[in-house]
Design a protein around this motif. Structure first.
Motif, PDB file in Angstrom:
ATOM      1  N   GLY A  93       0.818  -1.215  -0.087  1.00  0.00           N
ATOM      2  CA  GLY A  93      -0.069   0.080  -0.093  1.00  0.00           C
ATOM      3  C   GLY A  93       0.713   1.294  -0.023  1.00  0.00           C
ATOM      4  N   ASP A  94       1.768   1.303   0.745  1.00  0.00           N
ATOM      5  CA  ASP A  94       2.891   2.581   0.868  1.00  0.00           C
ATOM      6  C   ASP A  94       3.439   2.498  -0.377  1.00  0.00           C
ATOM      7  N   LYS A  95       4.054   1.605  -0.829  1.00  0.00           N
ATOM      8  CA  LYS A  95       4.427   1.678  -2.337  1.00  0.00           C
ATOM      9  C   LYS A  95       3.759   2.241  -3.313  1.00  0.00           C
ATOM     10  N   ALA A  96       2.677   1.696  -3.495  1.00  0.00           N
ATOM     11  CA  ALA A  96       1.648   2.234  -4.460  1.00  0.00           C
ATOM     12  C   ALA A  96       1.281   3.624  -4.173  1.00  0.00           C
ATOM     13  N   MET A  97       0.919   3.908  -3.078  1.00  0.00           N
ATOM     14  CA  MET A  97       0.478   5.360  -2.817  1.00  0.00           C
ATOM     15  C   MET A  97       1.611   6.310  -2.999  1.00  0.00           C
ATOM     16  N   LYS A  98       2.895   6.185  -2.620  1.00  0.00           N
ATOM     17  CA  LYS A  98       3.894   6.927  -2.819  1.00  0.00           C
ATOM     18  C   LYS A  98       4.391   7.219  -4.146  1.00  0.00           C
ATOM     19  N   ALA A  99       4.178   6.189  -5.055  1.00  0.00           N
ATOM     20  CA  ALA A  99       4.371   6.358  -6.451  1.00  0.00           C
ATOM     21  C   ALA A  99       3.536   7.073  -7.147  1.00  0.00           C
ATOM     22  N   ALA A 100       2.119   6.579  -6.932  1.00  0.00           N
ATOM     23  CA  ALA A 100       0.972   7.320  -7.601  1.00  0.00           C
ATOM     24  C   ALA A 100       1.116   9.023  -7.070  1.00  0.00           C
ATOM     25  N   SER A 101       1.414   9.227  -5.739  1.00  0.00           N
ATOM     26  CA  SER A 101       1.398  10.699  -5.244  1.00  0.00           C
ATOM     27  C   SER A 101       2.694  11.522  -6.004  1.00  0.00           C
ATOM     28  N   HIS A 102       3.855  10.930  -6.042  1.00  0.00           N
ATOM     29  CA  HIS A 102       4.955  11.345  -6.601  1.00  0.00           C
ATOM     30  C   HIS A 102       4.383  11.846  -8.261  1.00  0.00           C
ATOM     31  N   THR A 103       3.882  10.673  -9.012  1.00  0.00           N
ATOM     32  CA  THR A 103       3.343  11.288 -10.422  1.00  0.00           C
ATOM     33  C   THR A 103       2.210  12.415 -10.251  1.00  0.00           C
ATOM     34  N   THR A 104       1.384  12.315  -9.247  1.00  0.00           N
ATOM     35  CA  THR A 104       0.523  13.210  -9.026  1.00  0.00           C
ATOM     36  C   THR A 104       1.204  14.740  -8.951  1.00  0.00           C
ATOM     37  N   GLY A 105       2.295  14.725  -8.109  1.00  0.00           N
ATOM     38  CA  GLY A 105       2.953  15.967  -8.048  1.00  0.00           C
ATOM     39  C   GLY A 105       3.735  16.704  -9.283  1.00  0.00           C
ATOM     40  N   VAL A 106       4.332  15.527 -10.101  1.00  0.00           N
ATOM     41  CA  VAL A 106       4.868  15.923 -11.301  1.00  0.00           C
ATOM     42  C   VAL A 106       3.597  16.430 -12.335  1.00  0.00           C
ATOM     43  N   ILE A 107       2.743  15.863 -12.436  1.00  0.00           N
ATOM     44  CA  ILE A 107       1.627  16.249 -13.427  1.00  0.00           C
ATOM     45  C   ILE A 107       1.087  17.750 -12.710  1.00  0.00           C
ATOM     46  N   GLY A 108       0.885  17.635 -11.418  1.00  0.00           N
ATOM     47  CA  GLY A 108       0.410  18.968 -10.948  1.00  0.00           C
ATOM     48  C   GLY A 108       1.361  20.200 -11.149  1.00  0.00           C
ATOM     49  N   GLY A 109       2.707  20.060 -11.105  1.00  0.00           N
ATOM     50  CA  GLY A 109       3.582  20.871 -11.146  1.00  0.00           C
ATOM     51  C   GLY A 109       3.551  21.152 -12.578  1.00  0.00           C
ATOM     52  N   GLY A 110       3.447  20.436 -13.353  1.00  0.00           N
ATOM     53  CA  GLY A 110       3.491  20.331 -14.868  1.00  0.00           C
ATOM     54  C   GLY A 110       2.297  21.499 -15.598  1.00  0.00           C
ATOM     55  N   VAL A 111       1.197  21.043 -14.945  1.00  0.00           N
ATOM     56  CA  VAL A 111      -0.039  21.865 -15.378  1.00  0.00           C
ATOM     57  C   VAL A 111       0.180  23.247 -14.938  1.00  0.00           C
ATOM     58  N   GLY A 112       0.572  23.349 -13.581  1.00  0.00           N
ATOM     59  CA  GLY A 112       0.817  24.813 -13.134  1.00  0.00           C
ATOM     60  C   GLY A 112       1.791  25.638 -13.828  1.00  0.00           C
ATOM     61  N   GLY A 113       2.914  24.863 -14.014  1.00  0.00           N
ATOM     62  CA  GLY A 113       3.759  25.438 -15.038  1.00  0.00           C
ATOM     63  C   GLY A 113       3.724  25.809 -16.304  1.00  0.00           C
ATOM     64  N   PHE A 114       2.885  25.130 -16.779  1.00  0.00           N
ATOM     65  CA  PHE A 114       2.210  25.483 -18.301  1.00  0.00           C
ATOM     66  C   PHE A 114       1.455  26.853 -18.201  1.00  0.00           C
ATOM     67  N   LEU A 115       0.629  26.767 -17.239  1.00  0.00           N
ATOM     68  CA  LEU A 115      -0.265  27.752 -16.972  1.00  0.00           C
ATOM     69  C   LEU A 115       0.533  29.103 -16.782  1.00  0.00           C
ATOM     70  N   VAL A 116       1.589  28.927 -16.043  1.00  0.00           N
ATOM     71  CA  VAL A 116       2.340  30.250 -15.825  1.00  0.00           C
ATOM     72  C   VAL A 116       3.479  30.631 -16.989  1.00  0.00           C
ATOM     73  N   GLY A 117       4.112  29.457 -17.461  1.00  0.00           N
ATOM     74  CA  GLY A 117       5.367  29.736 -18.220  1.00  0.00           C
ATOM     75  C   GLY A 117       5.125  29.058 -19.522  1.00  0.00           C
ATOM     76  N   GLY A 118       4.035  28.337 -19.907  1.00  0.00           N
ATOM     77  CA  GLY A 118       4.035  27.635 -21.246  1.00  0.00           C
ATOM     78  C   GLY A 118       4.749  26.434 -20.981  1.00  0.00           C
TER      79      GLY A 118
END
Length: 186
Positions: A93-118
């Protein structure tokens, strides 16, 4: 990263060049067992040569790598982690949650970054989002597990470099993971 063509060979070369021939050999063994198509070829050759157990182990390692990819999918990995917890498998459970959360952070940062700086903002903040999420995961794990906590992702890569600055493979892992996060953020 050991399953990715070219990056795996680069890491292995850097390990060999920095004096870690055992690490270089392990990286290539991981590549032969985890890279799609290559793993199936490796397994087929092992079976043809009469090494049924080796062929079986190669397929098991490949499936572990595939399982890691499923774990890293947002929502899917979170649901999978929840099922592991329900079934009493805290480690899974920890392994799956951590991996999925990491990718969520990457995607969230990518979306926010695109909105701010393309696209450039997506690349930079995608990588930063992954690193920040890894920091949050490491802090959370420390709060829950105390001395048994382990650094995660980007933090783990940095810790491994601090612990063994002569291991070139650790540098390749850090740079490669950051570049892959930047790509995923875009």
């Amino acid at each position: 990263m050991d399953a990715i063509p070219v990056l795996s060979q680069l890491k292995s070369f850097v390990q060999w060049a920095s004096g870690d021939s055992e690490g270089a050999e392990e990286t290539q063994a991981n590549f032969l067992q985890r890279c799609p198509v290559v793993a199936q070829g490796t397994s087929a050759v092992q079976a043809i040569m009469g090494d049924q157990e080796g062929a079986r182990q190669t397929q098991i390692e490949f499936l572990k790598g595939l399982n890691d990819k499923v774990d890293s999918m947002p929502v899917v990995g979170h649901v999978k982690g929840t099922v592991h917890y329900i079934c009493g498998d805290k480690k899974g459970g920890d392994k799956a949650m951590k991996a999925a959360s990491h990718t969520t952070g990457v995607i969230g940062g990518g979306v926010g970054g695109f909105l701010v700086g393309g696209p450039a903002g997506a690349v930079v903040l995608g990588a930063a989002g992954g690193a920040l999420m890894d920091g949050a995961i490491t802090i959370g794990d420390s709060a829950v597990n105390g001395e048994n906590a382990k650094p995660y992702g980007f933090v783990d890569n940095v810790v491994r470099i601090v612990d063994d600055p002569t291991n070139g493979g650790n540098y390749v892992d850090l740079i490669g993971a950051t570049v892959l996060d930047a790509q995923d953020g875009n």
